[in-house]
Structures are given as structure tokens and as C-alpha cells.
Design a protein around this motif. Structure first.
Motif, short mmCIF file in Angstrom:
data_model
loop_
_atom_site.label_atom_id
_atom_site.label_comp_id
_atom_site.label_asym_id
_atom_site.label_seq_id
_atom_site.Cartn_x
_atom_site.Cartn_y
_atom_site.Cartn_z
N UNK A 1 -7.58 -9.34 7.83
CA UNK A 1 -6.55 -7.99 7.45
C UNK A 1 -7.51 -6.81 7.62
N UNK A 2 -8.70 -6.91 7.03
CA UNK A 2 -9.67 -5.75 6.87
C UNK A 2 -9.97 -5.59 8.41
N UNK A 3 -10.23 -6.56 9.15
CA UNK A 3 -10.92 -6.28 10.46
C UNK A 3 -9.62 -5.62 11.38
N UNK A 4 -8.37 -6.28 11.02
CA UNK A 4 -7.11 -5.67 11.80
C UNK A 4 -6.86 -4.10 11.59
N UNK A 5 -7.04 -3.75 10.29
CA UNK A 5 -6.75 -2.39 10.15
C UNK A 5 -7.94 -1.57 10.56
N UNK A 6 -9.43 -2.10 10.75
CA UNK A 6 -10.35 -1.44 11.16
C UNK A 6 -10.21 -0.97 12.65
N UNK A 7 -9.77 -2.11 13.42
CA UNK A 7 -9.43 -2.15 14.80
C UNK A 7 -8.53 -1.15 15.33
N UNK A 8 -7.45 -1.02 14.46
CA UNK A 8 -6.44 0.08 14.79
C UNK A 8 -6.71 1.50 14.24
N UNK A 9 -7.95 1.65 13.90
CA UNK A 9 -8.27 3.07 13.69
C UNK A 9 -7.71 3.66 12.42
N UNK A 10 -7.57 2.69 11.40
CA UNK A 10 -7.09 3.19 10.22
C UNK A 10 -8.24 3.62 9.23
N UNK A 11 -8.05 4.30 8.31
CA UNK A 11 -9.27 5.03 7.63
C UNK A 11 -9.75 3.65 6.50
N UNK A 12 -11.00 3.98 6.35
CA UNK A 12 -11.54 2.93 5.47
C UNK A 12 -10.93 2.82 4.33
N UNK A 13 -10.51 1.41 3.69
CA UNK A 13 -10.03 0.98 2.67
C UNK A 13 -10.30 -0.20 2.29
N UNK A 14 -9.93 -0.73 1.00
CA UNK A 14 -10.25 -1.79 0.31
C UNK A 14 -8.83 -2.40 0.17
N UNK A 15 -8.71 -3.69 -0.09
CA UNK A 15 -7.54 -4.50 -0.17
C UNK A 15 -7.65 -5.44 -1.55
N UNK A 16 -6.58 -5.08 -2.48
CA UNK A 16 -6.81 -5.91 -3.74
C UNK A 16 -5.73 -6.56 -4.12
N UNK A 17 -5.60 -7.57 -4.85
CA UNK A 17 -4.41 -8.39 -4.92
C UNK A 17 -3.84 -8.01 -6.36
N UNK A 18 -2.49 -8.14 -6.36
CA UNK A 18 -1.72 -7.78 -7.55
C UNK A 18 -1.48 -9.05 -8.45
N UNK A 19 -1.89 -9.02 -9.50
CA UNK A 19 -1.45 -10.25 -10.37
C UNK A 19 -0.79 -10.15 -11.77
N UNK A 20 0.18 -10.98 -12.02
CA UNK A 20 0.90 -11.05 -13.11
C UNK A 20 0.12 -11.78 -14.39
N UNK A 21 -0.32 -11.14 -15.32
CA UNK A 21 -0.99 -11.80 -16.24
C UNK A 21 -0.13 -12.02 -17.68
N UNK A 22 -0.44 -13.39 -17.93
CA UNK A 22 0.29 -13.47 -19.27
C UNK A 22 -0.36 -13.32 -20.52
N UNK A 23 0.43 -12.73 -21.59
CA UNK A 23 -0.18 -12.06 -22.66
C UNK A 23 0.60 -12.75 -23.87
#
Length: 450
Positions: A415-437
Motif C-alpha cells: 500500500x505504501x508503494x502504491x501511494x508512492x507510485x501515484x505521486x502522493x505525499x510521503x505518509x505513514x500508515x497505521x492501524x486502528x485498534x479497539x482495546x478492551x479496558x
């Protein structure tokens, strides 16, 4: 019912049609069966030619993906455990951001990307479909693959197409380490209908993709492989559950329910021991009353089937049976009495088999690095006993999320490579998590980025 007769047509031994049996194979046979599933190694690596390409076979007879998928599908705890890992790894989706810095605890300070094209891409069905399918194969067979699809002109990558592991194979690396991916919907020994695409190398796939685009060689695109490298298998990888299969725990997980099903269904067949004197048949079925021995045998078979129905089966287990007997006037001995003796049922292994089944389930989950308590599979006692309390489940869930980091990064790289090949700005990808408390925090769950 099968009856063994002697030459004179006298019944000697009877084999009930209601029976339970198990088969035992020797080690050689077992090893041969397992090799059907076993991924290739340097001592058994096979090759087939597709066009001019030398393709490395995936397992014995090139059938590892089919056999592995069927094994996962037919093993309850393995199928559920891998499904759990897939869902846990994907979390609640991904989030595009920049890392602005770190706080005093070392946690990342994230800033959302405001580019609507990037945000639309990471939340799209295309990305969700890619992650779900590639991670599925990554967990089931140890290797996933995605095709980068170009536009009609062949100069821009416009889509991601997750390839089914049943439909692709990789070629042998050339002297420079380059490989190709052969895609076919009709794999057999050597498919006649196929596509051959460049396969990005593991060393620097981003640079190789840039070179392909610069040289105008996208054509039908290229393939990015997502492998689990823990097994040291460079071509296809190896699934995480494989040690549990080799050790035999997957087989045990299959055997126990099959054994219990047969035992519960047929346990009444162990209740009686019927002893019939030879002289009984001469009076009940005299030879002179039948045209042939075959006709007499058929009559005896029919008669014994009726007797068996009175003794066996859930609907007939309590029915009485009546027989006659004669006394020899010369010596006063009973000669034609049927003896129907109740047998002591020695089968008391039901609980033991359930414990064995639970142990097999736990061992399979251990191979997946899944705490059985998370799935409610903790055993009430014995070696694998565990506390299924809320805190134990929460901690196990957090450990699973922490262990998912490397798998998540492997999934995010394309996914990072796809974004890079399409000329989008440098970015990081992170996952959303639901944490039990715990309840004392004022909420049952909280949301985190990782």
C-alpha cells in the motif's frame, strides 16, 4: 450382517453391520501422506516449465495451496484461529498520517494527512479487499501476492488486485535474483493458459517498481509477494500452523470428534454376547427345506438381521428376544439353547477423549500464538488449565496485537508503494485498534492507533 459359513453351510462367525473401527497406518505411510502437504525444500525442490519459464513447484505435485486450504477448512479450531488472527491483524482499518515526533513515553505524535485522495484510497473497498485476501493467504499458506494493475497506456498504476494462492506460482531466481510470477486459473502439471508478470524482489521492491515504470515496462503490471520469512523458505514461505500439522495435532483434532460420533452412535453394539449352538440351525433351517445352500444361507441372513434389530440400534435396544431350546433325552443336556449374555461396557473414555480434543485445540492455537482463553478454549483443569477471567483475556488480546506488528507492516508495504507510485505525499500508515479496558476506566473499550 455378514456371516461366515463352512462348507456344509453352517454359520461359524457373524460380523455385525453396526460396528466401530479405527485404522492404523505405519510411519512410512504417514510420512508419505504428509509429503502431499509439505512445502518444497532443497532436497525435494521440483520444477515445471511454463513456456520458457522454469517454475518452482509449490509442494509435492505442485498442490500445496489446495491441500493446505482444505486442511484449514476441515479443521475447526485451525480455521477459527486463523480467522481470528486475520480479523485481529486488520483491526478497525488503517489511517494515513505523518509522524510529527514522540512524547515523553516514546509514543508517536501523529498528524492526519489532509490529502483527500490518500484518505479516500486507504478507506476504499479496494484496500479492504486487498488486505483481507492477501492476509488470508499469508496465514493459510505462508505467502500472499498482489498484482499492481496499470492503466490502458501502461504508465500509471491504478489498482491493486489480490491474487488467489491457488492461481499463481513463482519462477526460479535468475543469476541477478530476479523472478517472475506465473498466473493461471487452470493450474495442472503445466497450464496452457497463463500470464507472466514481473515479481518484485525482497531486497528493494520500491526501487525495482520505479525502474519498471521509468522504462515503460508495466504492461500488465507487476506482482508484490507478501511472505512470512520465519521458515527460511525464500520462494513461497511456510504457514504458521505447519508445526501443529507435522506434530500430528491437526490429525488428533479430526480423530476425536469422529471417534466420539461413532462411539455414541454405536455403543449399544457392545452390549450383548450371543452364543448359538450349531444344532440350532439344523432344526430351524433344515437342509432338505431348501433347493440350494445359497437359498438357505440367504434365509439365515434374513433371520439374523431381524434378530440383530431386536438387540441393536437406538430404537430397538430395549426389545426382548424369545428363543426355544431342546433337551437331549439321552443325557439330559441342553443342546439348542441360545445364550445371550450382557457384556460389561469397558468404554469409559468419553471424558478422556474430550480432554485430548481440548489439548489438541490448545496446541494448534499455541502454534498460531493465540492464547486459547481469548477464544474461550481454556481448559478447566490439567496441564493447559487457564483462568478465563476478563483481565486474562484482555492481556492475551493485547499480546496478540503487539505480536501482529510485523505482519501488519508486511501487509502495509504494498500500500505504501502504491501511494508512492501515484505521486502522493510521503505518509505513514497505521492501524486502528479497539482495546478492551476495565470498567473502572469508565468505558468498556478505547481506541488506539498502531
Amino acid at each position: 450382517m455378514d456371516i461366515l459359513y463352512n462348507k456344509e453351510g453352517v454359520p461359524l462367525m457373524m460380523n455385525s453391520t453396526f460396528f466401530f473401527a479405527d485404522t492404523v497406518t505405519d510411519k512410512k505411510t504417514t510420512d508419505e501422506r504428509r509429503r502431499v502437504l509439505f512445502p518444497y525444500d532443497d532436497t525435494r525442490r521440483g520444477y515445471i516449465y511454463v513456456g520458457d519459464e522454469r517454475v518452482v513447484t509449490w509442494g509435492n505435485d505442485n498442490r500445496f495451496p489446495w491441500e493446505a486450504v482444505n486442511t484449514v477448512r476441515d479443521t475447526t479450531v485451525l480455521n477459527t484461529g486463523l480467522h481470528f488472527l486475520r480479523n485481529l491483524t486488520l483491526g478497525q482499518g488503517i489511517f494515513a498520517c505523518r509522524v510529527k515526533g514522540y512524547d515523553d513515553k516514546g509514543d508517536e505524535i501523529l498528524e492526519p494527512i489532509d490529502d483527500p485522495k490518500v484518505q479516500s484510497f486507504v478507506s476504499s473497498r479496494q484496500v479492504r479487499r486487498y488486505m483481507e485476501k492477501v492476509l488470508r493467504d499469508y496465514l493459510k499458506v505462508g505467502c500472499g501476492a498482489v498484482q499492481f494493475v496499470p492503466n490502458a497506456a501502461g504508465n500509471v498504476v491504478v489498482g491493486l488486485n489480490a491474487l488467489n494462492c491457488l492461481h499463481y506460482r513463482f519462477t526460479e531466481p535468475d543469476s541477478d535474483g530476479n523472478q517472475k510470477c506465473v498466473v493461471s486459473g487452470t493450474w495442472d502439471i503445466s497450464p496452457s493458459d497463463y500470464d507472466i508478470l514481473p515479481l518484485l524482489n525482497d531486497y528493494d521492491p520500491d526501487s525495482q517498481a520505479e525502474v519498471l515504470r521509468f522504462l515503460g515496462r508495466l504492461n500488465k503490471g507487476f506482482v508484490y509477494a507478501v511472505r512470512d520469512s520465519w521458515s527460511n523458505e525464500d520462494i513461497y514461505g511456510e504457514p504458521i500452523w505447519w508445526p501443529a500439522y507435522v506434530a500430528g495435532w491437526v490429525d488428533i483434532a479430526h480423530m476425536v470428534p469422529s471417534f466420539l460420533k461413532k462411539a455414541y452412535k454405536n455403543q449399544t453394539t457392545w452390549k450383548w454376547h450371543v452364543q448359538i449352538p450349531y444344532s440350532y440351525w439344523d432344526k430351524k433351517f433344515p437342509v432338505s427345506a431348501y433347493k440350494s445352500q445359497k437359498e438357505r444361507s440367504a434365509a439365515i441372513n434374513k433371520y439374523m438381521d431381524e434378530i440383530e434389530k431386536n438387540l441393536l440400534g437406538p430404537d430397538n435396544a430395549e426389545k426382548p428376544i424369545f428363543t426355544n431350546y431342546a433337551v437331549n433325552e439321552m443325557n439330559g443336556r441342553v443342546e439348542e439353547e441360545w445364550k445371550i449374555m450382557p457384556l460389561s461396557n469397558k468404554y469409559n473414555a468419553g471424558q478422556e477423549n474430550l480432554v485430548t480434543s481440548a489439548a489438541a485445540n490448545s496446541e494448534i492455537l499455541f502454534a498460531l500464538m493465540v492464547n486459547p482463553n481469548v477464544l474461550g478454549a481454556g481448559m478447566p483443569g490439567g496441564t493447559y488449565a487457564g483462568n478465563q477471567g476478563g483481565s486474562n483475556i484482555r492481556e492475551a488480546f493485547l499480546v496478540n496485537i503487539a505480536n501482529a506488528w510485523i505482519d501488519r507492516q508486511n501487509i502495509l508495504d504494498p500500500l505504501s508503494l502504491f501511494i508512492k507510485l501515484n505521486g502522493s505525499p510521503d505518509c505513514e500508515l497505521r492501524f486502528r485498534n479497539t482495546i478492551l479496558t476495565t470498567l473502572d476506566t469508565g468505558a468498556g473499550t478505547t481506541h488506539k492507533l498502531s
